[in-house]
Every structure is written in structure tokens, then in C-alpha cells.
Design a protein around this motif. Structure first.
Motif, PDB file in Angstrom:
ATOM      1  N   ASP A  35       0.850  -1.184   0.000  1.00 47.21           N
ATOM      2  CA  ASP A  35       0.000   0.000   0.000  1.00 47.21           C
ATOM      3  C   ASP A  35       0.886   1.234   0.000  1.00 47.21           C
ATOM      4  O   ASP A  35       2.103   1.153   0.199  1.00 47.21           O
ATOM      5  CB  ASP A  35      -0.907  -0.006   1.241  1.00 47.21           C
ATOM      6  CG  ASP A  35      -2.232   0.709   1.000  1.00 47.21           C
ATOM      7  OD1 ASP A  35      -2.236   1.712   0.260  1.00 47.21           O
ATOM      8  OD2 ASP A  35      -3.257   0.277   1.561  1.00 47.21           O
ATOM      9  N   TYR A  36       0.278   2.402  -0.218  1.00 49.64           N
ATOM     10  CA  TYR A  36       1.028   3.656  -0.202  1.00 49.64           C
ATOM     11  C   TYR A  36       1.099   4.250   1.198  1.00 49.64           C
ATOM     12  O   TYR A  36       1.813   5.227   1.436  1.00 49.64           O
ATOM     13  CB  TYR A  36       0.408   4.668  -1.174  1.00 49.64           C
ATOM     14  CG  TYR A  36      -0.946   5.176  -0.750  1.00 49.64           C
ATOM     15  CD1 TYR A  36      -1.070   6.364  -0.038  1.00 49.64           C
ATOM     16  CD2 TYR A  36      -2.101   4.470  -1.057  1.00 49.64           C
ATOM     17  CE1 TYR A  36      -2.310   6.837   0.355  1.00 49.64           C
ATOM     18  CE2 TYR A  36      -3.341   4.931  -0.667  1.00 49.64           C
ATOM     19  CZ  TYR A  36      -3.447   6.108   0.030  1.00 49.64           C
ATOM     20  OH  TYR A  36      -4.679   6.568   0.433  1.00 49.64           O
ATOM     21  N   LYS A  37       0.362   3.664   2.144  1.00 50.50           N
ATOM     22  CA  LYS A  37       0.397   4.132   3.521  1.00 50.50           C
ATOM     23  C   LYS A  37       0.087   2.963   4.452  1.00 50.50           C
ATOM     24  O   LYS A  37      -0.330   1.894   4.019  1.00 50.50           O
ATOM     25  CB  LYS A  37      -0.640   5.241   3.746  1.00 50.50           C
ATOM     26  CG  LYS A  37      -2.085   4.781   3.650  1.00 50.50           C
ATOM     27  CD  LYS A  37      -3.051   5.906   3.979  1.00 50.50           C
ATOM     28  CE  LYS A  37      -4.501   5.428   3.947  1.00 50.50           C
ATOM     29  NZ  LYS A  37      -5.457   6.508   4.298  1.00 50.50           N
ATOM     30  N   GLY A  38       0.317   3.174   5.743  1.00 51.29           N
ATOM     31  CA  GLY A  38      -0.068   2.160   6.722  1.00 51.29           C
ATOM     32  C   GLY A  38       1.031   1.208   7.122  1.00 51.29           C
ATOM     33  O   GLY A  38       0.750   0.133   7.665  1.00 51.29           O
ATOM     34  N   GLU A  39       2.295   1.561   6.868  1.00 49.54           N
ATOM     35  CA  GLU A  39       3.408   0.699   7.280  1.00 49.54           C
ATOM     36  C   GLU A  39       3.284   0.365   8.769  1.00 49.54           C
ATOM     37  O   GLU A  39       3.101   1.243   9.608  1.00 49.54           O
ATOM     38  CB  GLU A  39       4.744   1.398   7.013  1.00 49.54           C
ATOM     39  CG  GLU A  39       5.970   0.556   7.312  1.00 49.54           C
ATOM     40  CD  GLU A  39       6.280  -0.444   6.212  1.00 49.54           C
ATOM     41  OE1 GLU A  39       6.771  -1.532   6.542  1.00 49.54           O
ATOM     42  OE2 GLU A  39       6.036  -0.127   5.032  1.00 49.54           O
ATOM     43  N   GLY A  40       3.350  -0.922   9.094  1.00 47.52           N
ATOM     44  CA  GLY A  40       3.255  -1.355  10.482  1.00 47.52           C
ATOM     45  C   GLY A  40       1.836  -1.640  10.941  1.00 47.52           C
ATOM     46  O   GLY A  40       1.630  -2.160  12.047  1.00 47.52           O
ATOM     47  N   LEU A  41       0.844  -1.296  10.106  1.00 49.05           N
ATOM     48  CA  LEU A  41      -0.542  -1.584  10.435  1.00 49.05           C
ATOM     49  C   LEU A  41      -0.995  -2.861   9.723  1.00 49.05           C
ATOM     50  O   LEU A  41      -0.220  -3.509   9.025  1.00 49.05           O
ATOM     51  CB  LEU A  41      -1.435  -0.402  10.058  1.00 49.05           C
ATOM     52  CG  LEU A  41      -1.142   0.910  10.794  1.00 49.05           C
ATOM     53  CD1 LEU A  41      -2.033   2.032  10.270  1.00 49.05           C
ATOM     54  CD2 LEU A  41      -1.320   0.743  12.301  1.00 49.05           C
ATOM     55  N   PHE A  42      -2.278  -3.187   9.879  1.00 50.85           N
ATOM     56  CA  PHE A  42      -2.794  -4.442   9.332  1.00 50.85           C
ATOM     57  C   PHE A  42      -4.140  -4.190   8.645  1.00 50.85           C
ATOM     58  O   PHE A  42      -4.945  -3.383   9.112  1.00 50.85           O
ATOM     59  CB  PHE A  42      -2.956  -5.482  10.448  1.00 50.85           C
ATOM     60  CG  PHE A  42      -1.664  -5.808  11.148  1.00 50.85           C
ATOM     61  CD1 PHE A  42      -0.901  -6.894  10.755  1.00 50.85           C
ATOM     62  CD2 PHE A  42      -1.205  -5.008  12.192  1.00 50.85           C
ATOM     63  CE1 PHE A  42       0.294  -7.184  11.388  1.00 50.85           C
ATOM     64  CE2 PHE A  42      -0.009  -5.288  12.838  1.00 50.85           C
ATOM     65  CZ  PHE A  42       0.750  -6.377  12.430  1.00 50.85           C
ATOM     66  N   VAL A  43      -4.357  -4.895   7.543  1.00 48.88           N
ATOM     67  CA  VAL A  43      -5.599  -4.757   6.784  1.00 48.88           C
ATOM     68  C   VAL A  43      -6.684  -5.626   7.406  1.00 48.88           C
ATOM     69  O   VAL A  43      -6.492  -6.826   7.639  1.00 48.88           O
ATOM     70  CB  VAL A  43      -5.395  -5.159   5.314  1.00 48.88           C
ATOM     71  CG1 VAL A  43      -6.733  -5.181   4.571  1.00 48.88           C
ATOM     72  CG2 VAL A  43      -4.438  -4.202   4.620  1.00 48.88           C
ATOM     73  N   HIS A  44      -7.827  -5.000   7.667  1.00 48.34           N
ATOM     74  CA  HIS A  44      -9.038  -5.699   8.089  1.00 48.34           C
ATOM     75  C   HIS A  44     -10.163  -5.170   7.207  1.00 48.34           C
ATOM     76  O   HIS A  44     -10.655  -4.068   7.422  1.00 48.34           O
ATOM     77  CB  HIS A  44      -9.353  -5.430   9.565  1.00 48.34           C
ATOM     78  CG  HIS A  44      -8.353  -6.028  10.511  1.00 48.34           C
ATOM     79  ND1 HIS A  44      -8.496  -7.281  11.052  1.00 48.34           N
ATOM     80  CD2 HIS A  44      -7.181  -5.528  10.997  1.00 48.34           C
ATOM     81  CE1 HIS A  44      -7.465  -7.539  11.846  1.00 48.34           C
ATOM     82  NE2 HIS A  44      -6.655  -6.491  11.823  1.00 48.34           N
ATOM     83  N   THR A  49      -5.789  -1.129  10.830  1.00 51.26           N
ATOM     84  CA  THR A  49      -5.783  -1.055  12.291  1.00 51.26           C
ATOM     85  C   THR A  49      -4.465  -1.605  12.797  1.00 51.26           C
ATOM     86  O   THR A  49      -3.640  -2.106  12.030  1.00 51.26           O
ATOM     87  CB  THR A  49      -6.943  -1.881  12.900  1.00 51.26           C
ATOM     88  OG1 THR A  49      -6.620  -3.279  12.843  1.00 51.26           O
ATOM     89  CG2 THR A  49      -8.256  -1.629  12.167  1.00 51.26           C
ATOM     90  N   ASP A  50      -4.292  -1.537  14.132  1.00 51.50           N
ATOM     91  CA  ASP A  50      -3.084  -2.108  14.736  1.00 51.50           C
ATOM     92  C   ASP A  50      -3.321  -3.532  15.240  1.00 51.50           C
ATOM     93  O   ASP A  50      -2.488  -4.096  15.949  1.00 51.50           O
ATOM     94  CB  ASP A  50      -2.577  -1.218  15.875  1.00 51.50           C
ATOM     95  CG  ASP A  50      -3.627  -1.012  16.961  1.00 51.50           C
ATOM     96  OD1 ASP A  50      -4.734  -1.588  16.854  1.00 51.50           O
ATOM     97  OD2 ASP A  50      -3.338  -0.257  17.915  1.00 51.50           O
ATOM     98  N   ASP A  51      -4.441  -4.129  14.868  1.00 51.87           N
ATOM     99  CA  ASP A  51      -4.756  -5.505  15.258  1.00 51.87           C
ATOM    100  C   ASP A  51      -3.919  -6.468  14.420  1.00 51.87           C
ATOM    101  O   ASP A  51      -4.134  -6.610  13.211  1.00 51.87           O
ATOM    102  CB  ASP A  51      -6.246  -5.773  15.052  1.00 51.87           C
ATOM    103  CG  ASP A  51      -6.661  -7.177  15.481  1.00 51.87           C
ATOM    104  OD1 ASP A  51      -5.781  -7.992  15.812  1.00 51.87           O
ATOM    105  OD2 ASP A  51      -7.875  -7.455  15.470  1.00 51.87           O
ATOM    106  N   ALA A  52      -2.984  -7.140  15.066  1.00 47.10           N
ATOM    107  CA  ALA A  52      -2.028  -7.990  14.359  1.00 47.10           C
ATOM    108  C   ALA A  52      -2.648  -9.247  13.757  1.00 47.10           C
ATOM    109  O   ALA A  52      -1.965 -10.030  13.090  1.00 47.10           O
ATOM    110  CB  ALA A  52      -0.890  -8.382  15.298  1.00 47.10           C
ATOM    111  N   ASN A  53      -3.933  -9.446  13.952  1.00 47.23           N
ATOM    112  CA  ASN A  53      -4.603 -10.600  13.342  1.00 47.23           C
ATOM    113  C   ASN A  53      -4.935 -10.363  11.870  1.00 47.23           C
ATOM    114  O   ASN A  53      -5.407 -11.286  11.196  1.00 47.23           O
ATOM    115  CB  ASN A  53      -5.893 -10.923  14.099  1.00 47.23           C
ATOM    116  CG  ASN A  53      -5.626 -11.467  15.488  1.00 47.23           C
ATOM    117  OD1 ASN A  53      -4.751 -12.312  15.657  1.00 47.23           O
ATOM    118  ND2 ASN A  53      -6.355 -10.976  16.473  1.00 47.23           N
ATOM    119  N   GLY A  54      -4.687  -9.154  11.402  1.00 44.26           N
ATOM    120  CA  GLY A  54      -4.959  -8.850  10.002  1.00 44.26           C
ATOM    121  C   GLY A  54      -3.759  -9.132   9.115  1.00 44.26           C
ATOM    122  O   GLY A  54      -2.816  -9.828   9.495  1.00 44.26           O
ATOM    123  N   ILE A  55      -3.805  -8.569   7.918  1.00 48.32           N
ATOM    124  CA  ILE A  55      -2.729  -8.753   6.933  1.00 48.32           C
ATOM    125  C   ILE A  55      -1.735  -7.604   7.077  1.00 48.32           C
ATOM    126  O   ILE A  55      -2.118  -6.434   6.990  1.00 48.32           O
ATOM    127  CB  ILE A  55      -3.309  -8.766   5.510  1.00 48.32           C
ATOM    128  CG1 ILE A  55      -4.331  -9.898   5.360  1.00 48.32           C
ATOM    129  CG2 ILE A  55      -2.204  -8.916   4.471  1.00 48.32           C
ATOM    130  CD1 ILE A  55      -5.180  -9.775   4.119  1.00 48.32           C
TER     131      ILE A  55
END
Length: 266
Positions: A35-44, A49-55
Motif C-alpha cells: 500500500d502507499y500508507k499504513g506501514e506497520g498496520l494491518f488490513v481488516h 488497524t493495529d490488530d495484528a490478526n490482520g494482513i
């Protein structure tokens, strides 16, 4: 063997549908999102979000490739980023499966040569819908006998390229059957520029962009006293998922890049 997949454009509508579809297959796993943004975050879904259960999201392709080691890059972004993403993927030996339209003929030729020189399999599919590919194949076959052709393609109003990749691919396929010629009256004049649409090899292409549409195309083939209309309508993005799954599995067995899903449909 589990096929490891990174998705560029995972938060978009097509990307969200692809994530949902791919998680249903035991032999596939979505391991990263580019993605162009969101380094360190996760896709839900469509959210970050910061929920590590995502991608996990990466903005740096090199970091994504080294940390998650995907087999496939499913590219569902925009024409201005797809070429560079494909080039980087091939450099790492990651097979690109591309559903983004808008690549020029020159770009397709260049990236095909680069993939083939590196013996990396991949596919560029202007349309992942099985029905749409059949529509294109049937239209190409019919054009051998009904050689005067016009194409009307209709998409949602957020599509940024025109004509669609499906329409131009349809013309490419028709050119293999139809003798090249200019259609209509030889003295035809447009009193409003663009009234007759774009022209490729004498075939007229018309693009419609309206809210409420998804992806639709009809091919009109005319001859003296008759008209054959071949039409396909996509009403939901779920129709693209079987083609994506088919393409992912197919390119795992390839060491060259192909253009068009019709090459893997018997």
C-alpha cells in the motif's frame, strides 16, 4: 504446498473481495498487502488497524519481499503503479497476477520480455471474469464471418482509464480473425468530435461511465440484413474471483508471462 500471496490494492473493492475469496482455499494464504500508507498496520476489510490478526501492510516492496517471501503478487492497483510493481516482483522471482488495466502495448511487451528472460511466470488479465473471457472469444470467432464490429463498454464512474482493458483486448483477439478494414461510409464526418468513438483497426469503441454500473460490454457484429450482439454483464465483483484463483494456480506452473485469461481457458 501453500501458495503465499501478497496483494497490491488489498483495501480497494476488488482487493477486499479477493482477500475474502482467497482465505477460503486451504492451498492459499494472503501474507502481505502493498500500500502507499499504513506501514506497520494491518488490513481488516477496507480498514487499517493495529490488530495484528490482520494482513501486514508494507509500503516498501523490498521489505515486503524479504520478510514475507510471497510466491504471487496479485496486482489490483492503478495504471500509474502497476508497471513498477510488476517489475520489482519479477526481479524477486515473484509471479505477478495482474488485474489492473491501463498498461500500454509497449509496457506489456517490455514486461513480458523481462519476465520471460527471467523465467518468471505471470499473467496480465484485462478481465478475470470467466464469462467476460468467453464473450471475447465468441466475438473473435464471429468476426471472421461478421467483420463490421463496434464495441460498447460500460463501467462505474470511478474507473480512470478509457477504453477499458477488456475492450482493447477484445479488439486484439478480433484482429486475429477479422480482415482489417475501415467501417462505415468513406465520406463519414463527425459533426461533434468523438461522436463515433475511438477507432482501432477500423473497429469503433465507445466508453460509458456512470454511477450504478460495474463492468459491462457488448460487441455488435453487423452484416447485410442482420446483427449479432454478444453481451456480458458483471453485477458483483465476486464474479472475478474464480478467474483470479485459476490464474494464481496456473502461473505457479509457468515460467513465462501471458496476456489474457483466454490462454488458460480450454
Amino acid at each position: 504446498m501453500t501458495i503465499r500471496i501478497a496483494i497490491a490494492g488489498a483495501r480497494g473493492r476488488m482487493g477486499t473481495a479477493a482477500v475474502k475469496a482467497l482465505t477460503e482455499f486451504e492451498d492459499m494464504k494472503v501474507v502481505a498487502a502493498l500500500d502507499y500508507k499504513g506501514e506497520g498496520l494491518f488490513v481488516h476489510g477496507e480498514s487499517l488497524t493495529d490488530d495484528a490478526n490482520g494482513i501486514p501492510v508494507y509500503t516498501n516492496f523490498d521489505l515486503l519481499a524479504n520478510e514475507t517471501k510471497p510466491d504471487i503478487l496479485l496486482e489490483l492497483t492503478t495504471p500509474d503503479t502497476v508497471y513498477e510493481n510488476m517489475h520489482r516482483a519479477i526481479t524477486y522471482g515473484i509471479r505477478p497476477v495482474v488485474g489492473t488495466s491501463g498498461l500500454s502495448i509497449k509496457q506489456i511487451e517490455e514486461i513480458t520480455k523481462f519476465a520471460n528472460d527471467n523465467q518468471v511466470g505471470g499473467i496480465i488479465a484485462p478481465n478475470f471474469s470467466i464469462g467476460a473471457v468467453l464473450m471475447m472469444k465468441f466475438a473473435a470467432m464471429a468476426s471472421r464471418y461478421l467483420g463490421d464490429v463496434e464495441i460498447i463498454e460500460s463501467h462505474h464512474d470511478q474507473k480512470i482509464d478509457a477504453p477499458s482493458g477488456t475492450a482493447t483486448k477484445t479488439v486484439d483477439m478480433i484482429k486475429e480473425y477479422r480482415k482489417s478494414h475501415i467501417q462505415g461510409h468513406p465520406d463519414e464526418k463527425e459533426h461533434l468530435p468523438g461522436a463515433r468513438g475511438a477507432s482501432i483497426d477500423g473497429i469503433r469503441l465507445h466508453s460509458v461511465r456512470l454511477p450504478g454500473l460495474l463492468a459491462h460490454q457488448e460487441v455488435l457484429l453487423g452484416s447485410t440484413g442482420e446483427l449479432l450482439t454478444i453481451r456480458h454483464d458483471s453485477f458483483d465483483r465476486s464474479c472475478f474471483m474464480p478467474g483470479i484463483v485459476m490464474a494464481i494456480r496456473n502461473v505457479m506452473e509457468r515460467n513465462e508471462l501471458i496476456y489474457g485469461l483466454e490462454h488458460i481457458i480450454e
